[in-house]
Scaffold this motif. Sequence first.
Motif, PDB file in Angstrom:
ATOM      1  N   ILE A 353       0.847  -1.206   0.000  1.00 30.61           N
ATOM      2  CA  ILE A 353       0.000   0.000   0.000  1.00 30.61           C
ATOM      3  C   ILE A 353       0.877   1.249   0.000  1.00 30.61           C
ATOM      4  CG2 ILE A 353      -1.970  -1.177   1.095  1.00 30.61           C
ATOM      5  CD1 ILE A 353      -1.242   0.152   3.734  1.00 30.61           C
ATOM      6  N   SER A 354       0.275   2.394  -0.347  1.00 34.84           N
ATOM      7  CA  SER A 354       1.076   3.611  -0.445  1.00 34.84           C
ATOM      8  C   SER A 354       1.499   4.069   0.958  1.00 34.84           C
ATOM      9  CB  SER A 354       0.281   4.721  -1.138  1.00 34.84           C
ATOM     10  OG  SER A 354      -0.627   5.287  -0.216  1.00 34.84           O
ATOM     11  N   SER A 355       2.486   4.949   0.983  1.00 40.51           N
ATOM     12  CA  SER A 355       3.005   5.439   2.270  1.00 40.51           C
ATOM     13  C   SER A 355       1.904   6.138   3.074  1.00 40.51           C
ATOM     14  CB  SER A 355       4.148   6.415   2.033  1.00 40.51           C
ATOM     15  OG  SER A 355       5.193   5.822   1.328  1.00 40.51           O
ATOM     16  N   TRP A 356       1.115   6.989   2.402  1.00 37.15           N
ATOM     17  CA  TRP A 356       0.064   7.723   3.131  1.00 37.15           C
ATOM     18  C   TRP A 356      -1.082   6.802   3.535  1.00 37.15           C
ATOM     19  CZ3 TRP A 356       0.506  11.897   5.858  1.00 37.15           C
ATOM     20  CH2 TRP A 356       1.400  12.888   5.477  1.00 37.15           C
ATOM     21  N   GLU A 357      -1.374   5.782   2.713  1.00 40.14           N
ATOM     22  CA  GLU A 357      -2.400   4.803   3.129  1.00 40.14           C
ATOM     23  C   GLU A 357      -1.947   4.099   4.404  1.00 40.14           C
ATOM     24  OE1 GLU A 357      -4.632   3.134  -0.867  1.00 40.14           O
ATOM     25  OE2 GLU A 357      -2.531   2.669  -0.598  1.00 40.14           O
ATOM     26  N   PHE A 358      -0.663   3.765   4.447  1.00 47.05           N
ATOM     27  CA  PHE A 358      -0.172   3.082   5.644  1.00 47.05           C
ATOM     28  C   PHE A 358      -0.180   4.033   6.847  1.00 47.05           C
ATOM     29  CE2 PHE A 358       3.097   1.462   8.570  1.00 47.05           C
ATOM     30  CZ  PHE A 358       2.495   0.247   8.857  1.00 47.05           C
ATOM     31  N   PHE A 359       0.117   5.310   6.590  1.00 52.46           N
ATOM     32  CA  PHE A 359       0.053   6.284   7.693  1.00 52.46           C
ATOM     33  C   PHE A 359      -1.331   6.243   8.340  1.00 52.46           C
ATOM     34  CE2 PHE A 359      -1.209  10.365   9.399  1.00 52.46           C
ATOM     35  CZ  PHE A 359      -0.127  10.725  10.184  1.00 52.46           C
ATOM     36  N   ASP A 360      -2.382   6.318   7.499  1.00 51.59           N
ATOM     37  CA  ASP A 360      -3.758   6.330   8.022  1.00 51.59           C
ATOM     38  C   ASP A 360      -4.107   5.011   8.711  1.00 51.59           C
ATOM     39  OD1 ASP A 360      -4.206   8.929   7.138  1.00 51.59           O
ATOM     40  OD2 ASP A 360      -4.880   8.284   5.161  1.00 51.59           O
ATOM     41  N   LYS A 361      -3.662   3.913   8.098  1.00 51.43           N
ATOM     42  CA  LYS A 361      -3.955   2.591   8.670  1.00 51.43           C
ATOM     43  C   LYS A 361      -3.298   2.446  10.054  1.00 51.43           C
ATOM     44  CE  LYS A 361      -2.882  -2.275   7.497  1.00 51.43           C
ATOM     45  NZ  LYS A 361      -4.154  -2.942   7.797  1.00 51.43           N
ATOM     46  N   LEU A 362      -2.035   2.834  10.129  1.00 51.99           N
ATOM     47  CA  LEU A 362      -1.296   2.702  11.392  1.00 51.99           C
ATOM     48  C   LEU A 362      -1.943   3.560  12.479  1.00 51.99           C
ATOM     49  CD1 LEU A 362       1.390   1.272  12.384  1.00 51.99           C
ATOM     50  CD2 LEU A 362       2.502   3.477  12.064  1.00 51.99           C
ATOM     51  N   LEU A 363      -2.310   4.769  12.095  1.00 52.01           N
ATOM     52  CA  LEU A 363      -2.929   5.680  13.053  1.00 52.01           C
ATOM     53  C   LEU A 363      -4.286   5.137  13.500  1.00 52.01           C
ATOM     54  CD1 LEU A 363      -2.974   8.374  14.561  1.00 52.01           C
ATOM     55  CD2 LEU A 363      -3.770   9.486  12.477  1.00 52.01           C
TER      56      LEU A 363
END
Length: 408
Positions: A353-363
């Motif tokens: 997944i994209s970096s920003w998608e992972f940012f949202d997922k992790l958060l």
Amino acid sequence: MATLNGNYRKLQAGYLFPEIGKRTKEFVTKNPDALIMRLGIGDTSEPLAPSVIAGLHDSVDRLSKAETYSGYCDDGVGTPELREALAARYASYGVNIKVDEVFVGDGAKGDSANIQSLFGESNVVAVQDPAYPVYVDSNVIAGKTGEGSDGQYDGLFYMLCVEENDFFPKTPSEKVDLIYLCSPNNPTGAVATLHQLKAFVDYARENKAVIIFDSAYASYISDPRLPRTIYEVEGAKECAIEINSFSKEAGFTGVRLGWTIVPKNLRCEDAEPGELNNMWSRRQNTFFNGASNVVQPGGLAVLSEQGQAECKKTIDYYMANARRIKNGLEGLGITCFGGVNAPYIWMRTPGGISSWEFFDKLLNETHVVGTPGSGFGPGGEGYFRLSAFGHEKDIARAVESIQDNLKL
Ligand code: PLP
């Protein structure tokens, strides 16, 4: 009629960290009870070493008496004592740096942004991709690039750092003039070997290019085979400027103190011997009145035997955090890089997944905030940076939350 510097309009999107702040704030507004754990910004968190605090107190006290008071530094490039101590540090690496090649400043960010002013507008600039954003943005503002789109700028030469090259690039395939290298690297945590640096030094000497070497994390190197300064490579003093800082070595991110080495025999196409060194001195004396006289004795204390031993303990503490993060993620089957001789863990986003998608997922899933790799350049897409700076218990809690809650 005043007109603005139109280069500012070329700068793309806001800086990475405001966007992280915005998304985090939105999440907190929707989830007021969530405990946010921050492994994002690379800011130090632990108190200064006792001997360094003593050095700082001492310099404050000196300002309280007429007999010991001091005002402006004689010149804007640092006290002789600190410059000598820094030259002695290089000597301890087996490198001969003269005192008048050492320029003390208020940190690596300013120097790495300002150093490009020594070089003409037509210089072709090469940067690692991904990279610490200051190298690119400072050259955009100075007019050394064309327009930007999709996170890149015309006229810049991007040196892709990917798994296939262990996140350190090969020398440019075409002729470039200024080359920014950062090792240990922010954001990838990769550290260049002597062999890799030698290839760049050879390239620079052949092409009369200049390397700007950012070694702000050098004190995190524990492997004795890895170079702590580019000047360990023979011939580097002809072609490299080195920028370093007390920020990460000694927790001076808020205190502010750093240094830059501009060797006397640094040359480029049209520089007389010593000219670039003189120009940097002139630049600093014109635009800057020197690092704070409260702070410079703190730097001396860092370089003392006791200061070094104390600072190393804090570095070891952060590196234990790095191991904890790395082991925790790898235990989940996530591929990680860095985190061994650098305080950053560079992880491949799971499932591509994209970096920003992972940012949202992790958060959303774990309440942990990290830094999307794509914020450091297009080459960082699909990666994510976690920082080992932070209190041990907070890091432990964040790793536990990732282990318990991240849906893979
Ligand atoms: N260079 C790199 C690679 C960094 O990551 C940072 C800070 O995060 C800096 C320079 C800035 O350091 P300073 O605090 O000395 O300005």
